[in-house]
Enzyme design. Structure first.
Site, mmCIF file in Angstrom:
data_model
loop_
_atom_site.group_PDB
_atom_site.id
_atom_site.type_symbol
_atom_site.label_atom_id
_atom_site.label_comp_id
_atom_site.label_asym_id
_atom_site.label_seq_id
_atom_site.Cartn_x
_atom_site.Cartn_y
_atom_site.Cartn_z
ATOM 1 C CG HIS A 226 29.854 14.959 -122.094
ATOM 2 N ND1 HIS A 226 30.515 13.807 -122.453
ATOM 3 C CD2 HIS A 226 30.780 15.957 -122.170
ATOM 4 C CE1 HIS A 226 31.770 14.093 -122.752
ATOM 5 N NE2 HIS A 226 31.961 15.387 -122.580
ATOM 6 C CB SER B 195 35.191 15.449 -122.371
ATOM 7 O OG SER B 195 34.675 15.494 -123.676
ATOM 8 C CG ASP C 244 28.794 10.955 -122.962
ATOM 9 O OD1 ASP C 244 28.664 11.850 -123.812
ATOM 10 O OD2 ASP C 244 29.626 11.023 -122.040
#
Length: 529
Positions: A495, A241, A467
C-alpha cells in the site's frame, strides 16, 4: 463486523509498525506535559484569539471567514523538535459565526530555514488516521524535504486530538469487532444488524452535534484555514490513501490555492461506494494469492506448496474459527473476524509476510496469539484499550461522504454473490462492513463525482500496481480526471509507494516537492530500485 467500510481508505502507516508487534504510532504521542488541549465545540466564534499578522493572501476568502485565517496561534514546544498548537475552525461553514471547533496541530520547522519553501501538510489516510502521530513518526518524508519544509501534522475534524467523534467503550468495541464477518443463519444475521445499529446509535448519542460536519469537504476547508494561518499563499501537501481523496477534494474546492500536492495510494472520487468496495475486496484477494504463492517458495510454509490448495486450507481454517475460536491472549480467543483482520494487515506491506507465515504456523497449531497481535495493531488496541478513535471516525466520515453505502441488511445480502465470486476470501467481510451506514443518523452530503480541479497547478498522483487497499486503477482514474493530474507508477506490492523501497519513486516525489518538476509521462519505477 469489520470496523470500517471494507479496508478502504486505510492509511499508509502500517509500514511504520515493526515486526515485533510494537505499535510505533502509539509511542509517538505528544510529550508529557505538553499535550494539545482536548478539543471541544465552543458556543460562538468569540473563542477566536484575535488577529495575527496577515497571511500571505486572503484573496477570495469570504469576509465571515477571515477571522479564522487571521487568528493568533500560540505554538509551544512539545518535544522531539515539534511545536504544538490548537487552531479554531467553524463547526458549520454555512454558519461561520456559530459554534467553533478546535483542530490539533503539530509543526516541525524546516531544518534549513534559509532555504525554506513553506509548510507541508501531512495526512496518513483512514479516514480517521492521526496526522499528528503520523508527522511525529520517523521516515515520513526524506531528509531533503524535511530540510526545506515545515512538517505539519493535524488531526482532521472528527479525529484524535481535534474535535473528535466518540461512540463505543473499549468493551463495546471489542464486541463490535468480533461479530462474524460472514454471518450465517438467523442468529448471526440478527447479531450483525444489532451491532451495526448499536454502533450508529451510540455515535448519535455521544457525538450528535459533530456528526453532520465531519465530511471530507469540511476537512478540506479546514486545510485552507490551516494554510492561511501558516502564512502560505499555496498549499503544499502529502496525502496517502484516504488522504488522496482529501487532497483531491481540496484541489477541487480551491484550485487556485494548489501549490504541490502528492496523492499517494489514490482513491477515485468518481466511483460509487459499491464499486470501491468490490474493487478493493478483489485486490485484497489478489494480494493474498500473491502471498500464498510466495509462501509456497519458502521453507516450512504452513500452507504447503500448492497455491490453490493453500488458499482453500486457509479459508477453511478461518471459517472454522467462527464456531471454534482458539486461544489468543490471557483474556481473549481468536475468532474469524480478528483472524481475517490480522491476515489483512500483512497485505499492506510484503515485509509483513514472514510474520504472517509465522502467525499462521502458530494458529494452525492452536495458538492464535500472533495473529491476534497483528489484528490489534490494525485496530490500534494496546493493553485492552483502543488508543485512537479511528474506527468511529472512519465510519463517521465515510457514511457522510457516501450516500450509496448500505441502506439495509437485505441490500448487503443481495450483493453477496457478486462479492463472493470476485473475492472468495475477503468479499463477504467487505460487503457486510458497510451495514452501520444503513442506520446512520446523518444524511450523506455528497455524491460520487469526477474531481477536475480546473486551473490547479500540476498534481502528482502515485499508484502501486498491486496495492490491495487502493487498487492501481483508482490512481489511473484520479490522474485522468484531474485537469492537471500526472501519474507516477510503482510496479510492486503493498500500500502506497513513497519511501517504500523504490529510490526511483522517492527521487521523483522529492524533485516534485522541492522544485515543482513533474516526472516524465508514463514513468514506471520498480519496487526495490
Amino acid at each position: 463486523m469489520q470496523q470500517r467500510l471494507g479496508f478502504t481508505r486505510r492509511t499508509g502507516r502500517m509500514a511504520l509498525a515493526i515486526a515485533t508487534f510494537v505499535v510505533t504510532l502509539a509511542s509517538c504521542s505528544i510529550a508529557s506535559g505538553h499535550s494539545v488541549p482536548a478539543a471541544s465545540v465552543h458556543t460562538s466564534s468569540a473563542a477566536l484569539d484575535g488577529t495575527a499578522s496577515a497571511p500571505a493572501d486572503l484573496t477570495g476568502v469570504p469576509d465571515q471567514l477571515k477571522s479564522y485565517y487571521k487568528q493568533i496561534v500560540n505554538w509551544s514546544d512539545c518535544g522531539g523538535g515539534f511545536q504544538c498548537a490548537s487552531v479554531k475552525a467553524p463547526l458549520d461553514y454555512d454558519k461561520p459565526n456559530g459554534a467553533v471547533i478546535s483542530l490539533a496541530v503539530v509543526r516541525k520547522p524546516a531544518t534549513d530555514q534559509a532555504n525554506r519553501i513553506g509548510s507541508l501538510l501531512l495526512n496518513p489516510g483512514g479516514p480517521g488516521g492521526s496526522g499528528i502521530e503520523y508527522a511525529r513518526s520517523s521516515g515520513v518524508v526524506s531528509a531533503a524535504v524535511a530540510a526545506r519544509f515545515d512538517l505539519i501534522g493535524f488531526d482532521p475534524r472528527g479525529v484524535g486530538q481535534s474535535a473528535a467523534v466518540h461512540c463505543l467503550s473499549d468493551s463495546q468495541m471489542d464486541t463490535f469487532l468480533n461479530v462474524p464477518p460472514d454471518p450465517v443463519g438467523g442468529a448471526e444475521l440478527a447479531q450483525e444488524a444489532d451491532q451495526a445499529k448499536f454502533f450508529a446509535d451510540q455515535c448519535a448519542k455521544h457525538s450528535a452535534t459533530l456528526l453532520p460536519h465531519v465530511g471530507t469537504v469540511d476537512a478540506a476547508r479546514d486545510m485552507d484555514v490551516l494554510r492561511g494561518v501558516l502564512g502560505d499563499s499555496k498549499l503544499y501537501y502529502l496525502g496517502k490513501s484516504y488522504g488522496t481523496y482529501l487532497g483531491a477534494i481540496y484541489a477541487d474546492e480551491f484550485p487556485q490555492r494548489v501549490g504541490r500536492l502528492v496523492l499517494d495510494g489514490a482513491i477515485d472520487p468518481s466511483l460509487t461506494s459499491d464499486q470501491l468496495n468490490l474493487t478493493q475486496a478483489t485486490a485484497f484477494d489478489a494480494a493474498l494469492r500473491h502471498f500464498v504463492q510466495d509462501c509456497a517458495t519458502q521453507s516450512g510454509c504452513p500452507l504447503g506448496t500448492d497455491v490453490n490448495a493453500g488458499l482453500t486450507r486457509l479459508k477453511t481454517w478461518v471459517d472454522g474459527l467462527d464456531a471454534n475460536p482458539i486461544p489468543g491472549d490471557s483474556t481473549r480467543r481468536l475468532g474469524e473476524a480478528l483472524a481475517m483482520t490480522g491476515i489483512a494487515v500483512a497485505m499492506y506491506d510484503q515485509s509483513w509476510w514472514p510474520d504472517l507465515r509465522a502467525a499462521l504456523t502458530k494458529g494452525f497449531a492452536g495458538d492464535g496469539s500472533a495473529l491476534l497481535a497483528m489484528a490489534d495493531i490494525y485496530n490500534n488496541r494496546v493493553g485492552g484499550h483502543y488508543q485512537s478513535n479511528e474506527t468511529e471516525a472512519n465510519f463517521a466520515v465515510n457514511c457522510v461522504d457516501h450516500p450509496d453505502e448500505a441502506t439495509s441488511a437485505a441490500q448487503v445480502q443481495q450483493a453477496l454473490p457478486t462479492y463472493q465470486k470476485a473475492a472468495p476470501f475477503f468479499g463477504e467481510m467487505v460487503d457486510w462492513s458497510t451495514l452501520p451506514c444503513a442506520y446512520w443518523p446523518v444524511t450523506a452530503g455528497t455524491t460520487p463525482h469526477k474531481v477536475q480541479a480546473v486551473g490547479a497547478a500540476p498534481i502528482l498522483v502515485v499508484g502501486t500496481t498491486r496495492d490491495p487497499a487502493t487498487p492501481y486503477a483508482w490512481a489511473q482514474g484520479l490522474a485522468t480526471q484531474l485537469d492537471s493530474g500526472h501519474l507516477l507508477t510503482m510496479n510492486g506490492d503493498g500500500h502506497t509507494a513513497y519511501l517504500r523501497g523504490s529510490t526511483c519513486i522517492n527521487s521523483a516525489v522529492d524533485v516534485y516537492l522541492l522544485r515543482g518538476v513533474i516526472p516524465s509521462a508514463g514513468t514506471v519505477c520498480q519496487q526495490g530500485q
